[in-house]
Design a protein around this motif. Structure first.
Motif, mmCIF file in Angstrom:
data_model
loop_
_atom_site.group_PDB
_atom_site.id
_atom_site.type_symbol
_atom_site.label_atom_id
_atom_site.label_comp_id
_atom_site.label_asym_id
_atom_site.label_seq_id
_atom_site.Cartn_x
_atom_site.Cartn_y
_atom_site.Cartn_z
ATOM 1 N N GLU A 4 -4.459 5.131 6.397
ATOM 2 C CA GLU A 4 -4.074 3.737 6.273
ATOM 3 C C GLU A 4 -5.317 2.891 6.097
ATOM 4 O OE1 GLU A 4 -1.156 2.282 9.096
ATOM 5 O OE2 GLU A 4 -0.741 4.337 9.727
ATOM 6 N N ARG A 6 -6.692 -1.358 6.444
ATOM 7 C CA ARG A 6 -6.446 -2.717 6.887
ATOM 8 C C ARG A 6 -7.628 -3.573 6.478
ATOM 9 N NH1 ARG A 6 -2.528 -0.501 7.235
ATOM 10 N NH2 ARG A 6 -1.106 -0.258 8.975
ATOM 11 N N THR A 30 -1.351 -9.356 12.901
ATOM 12 C CA THR A 30 -1.146 -9.554 11.474
ATOM 13 C C THR A 30 0.161 -8.899 11.064
ATOM 14 O OG1 THR A 30 -2.225 -9.464 9.313
ATOM 15 C CG2 THR A 30 -2.351 -7.479 10.671
ATOM 16 N N ARG A 31 0.711 -9.357 9.945
ATOM 17 C CA ARG A 31 1.913 -8.740 9.382
ATOM 18 C C ARG A 31 1.468 -7.710 8.354
ATOM 19 N NH1 ARG A 31 6.606 -8.679 11.704
ATOM 20 N NH2 ARG A 31 7.787 -8.551 9.800
ATOM 21 N N ILE A 32 2.063 -6.534 8.403
ATOM 22 C CA ILE A 32 1.755 -5.458 7.459
ATOM 23 C C ILE A 32 2.927 -5.328 6.504
ATOM 24 C CG2 ILE A 32 1.200 -3.004 7.195
ATOM 25 C CD1 ILE A 32 -0.970 -4.684 8.670
ATOM 26 N N GLU A 38 1.118 -6.041 13.658
ATOM 27 C CA GLU A 38 0.194 -5.034 14.172
ATOM 28 C C GLU A 38 -0.978 -5.707 14.864
ATOM 29 O OE1 GLU A 38 -0.842 -1.205 11.986
ATOM 30 O OE2 GLU A 38 -2.522 -2.542 11.516
ATOM 31 N N SER A 112 -12.447 -4.479 5.614
ATOM 32 C CA SER A 112 -11.318 -3.588 5.744
ATOM 33 C C SER A 112 -11.795 -2.309 6.404
ATOM 34 C CB SER A 112 -10.741 -3.284 4.354
ATOM 35 O OG SER A 112 -9.584 -2.493 4.453
ATOM 36 N N ALA A 145 -5.966 -8.634 5.345
ATOM 37 C CA ALA A 145 -4.772 -8.713 6.182
ATOM 38 C C ALA A 145 -5.055 -9.304 7.552
ATOM 39 C CB ALA A 145 -4.157 -7.322 6.353
ATOM 40 N N TYR A 146 -6.142 -8.900 8.194
ATOM 41 C CA TYR A 146 -6.452 -9.381 9.539
ATOM 42 C C TYR A 146 -7.389 -10.581 9.477
ATOM 43 C CZ TYR A 146 -4.681 -5.386 12.225
ATOM 44 O OH TYR A 146 -3.901 -4.455 12.831
ATOM 45 N N LYS A 177 -2.225 -12.227 3.022
ATOM 46 C CA LYS A 177 -1.622 -10.952 3.441
ATOM 47 C C LYS A 177 -1.993 -9.875 2.436
ATOM 48 C CE LYS A 177 0.368 -12.357 7.061
ATOM 49 N NZ LYS A 177 -0.142 -12.041 8.318
ATOM 50 N N TRP A 178 -2.342 -8.702 2.938
ATOM 51 C CA TRP A 178 -2.712 -7.560 2.109
ATOM 52 C C TRP A 178 -1.585 -7.232 1.152
ATOM 53 C CZ3 TRP A 178 -6.883 -4.961 0.906
ATOM 54 C CH2 TRP A 178 -6.749 -3.733 0.302
#
Length: 180
Positions: A4, A6, A30-32, A38, A112, A145-146, A177-178
């Motif tokens: 994975e 991030r 954060t939203r994945i 997460e 990331s 994302a974060y 957002k990623w």
């Protein structure tokens, strides 16, 4: 195990041939992919950085654009109360020059990290990463994302006054957002 990735928003100081800051921060939600929330628990990276593994620093998760690695000592990783801290000696390569130029302009999207999950806790649509096997950190061009990650470029020498603008701190105000 599934690999994975991030990404995180960064604060940047463009100044010299070193980058330092945080590749991940603890307790930041954060939203994945709009599927779950997460967070990363303090200590989640400690097993990975405590072992004699070789963790890479890349550009955009691309193994053809290596910036440094723990095995050679050009990437140093540690955990503190804020998150996964890194200190990177940026090479005088095209990838390294590009990263520093983008950092000076404030054009980087964030940091990331690539990992596999060793231990997690799930509750409904929430996931807490408690232990991960870290295999790389990356400087990313876009879509972190974060939020709350910090990257600072550092120099071993004092910069001339005409380069003082490169020492300013840039805070990216909104997290994207990623993948969105």
């Amino acid at each position: 195990m599934k690999h994975e990735r991030r990404a995180q928003v960064t604060e940047l100081r463009a100044k010299g041939r070193r980058l330092e800051g945080y590749a991940a921060t603890f307790n930041t939600e954060t939203r994945i992919a709009d599927a779950w929330s997460e967070t990363i628990a303090p200590g989640a990276f400690s097993a990975s950085i405590g072992r004699a593994t070789d963790i890479l620093a890349l550009v955009d998760h691309d193994p053809a654009r290596v910036l440094g690695r723990t095995r050679s000592g050009t990437l140093r990783l540690s955990e503190d109360t804020r998150g996964l801290a890194f200190d990177l000696d940026v090479p005088d390569t095209q990838a390294g020059r590009d990263v520093l130029a983008l950092a000076e302009r404030g054009d980087l999207g964030g940091m990331s990290f690539g990992f596999t999950v060793r231990d997690e806790h799930r509750s409904g649509d929430r996931r807490e990463l408690r232990a991960v096997d870290l295999f790389e950190i990356s400087v990313v061009s876009a879509w972190p994302a974060y939020p709350e990650t910090v990257v600072q470029a550092r120099s071993q020498v004092q910069l001339p006054q005409h380069l003082a603008h490169a020492a300013r701190t840039l805070r990216i105000m909104e997290a994207m957002k990623w993948g969105s």
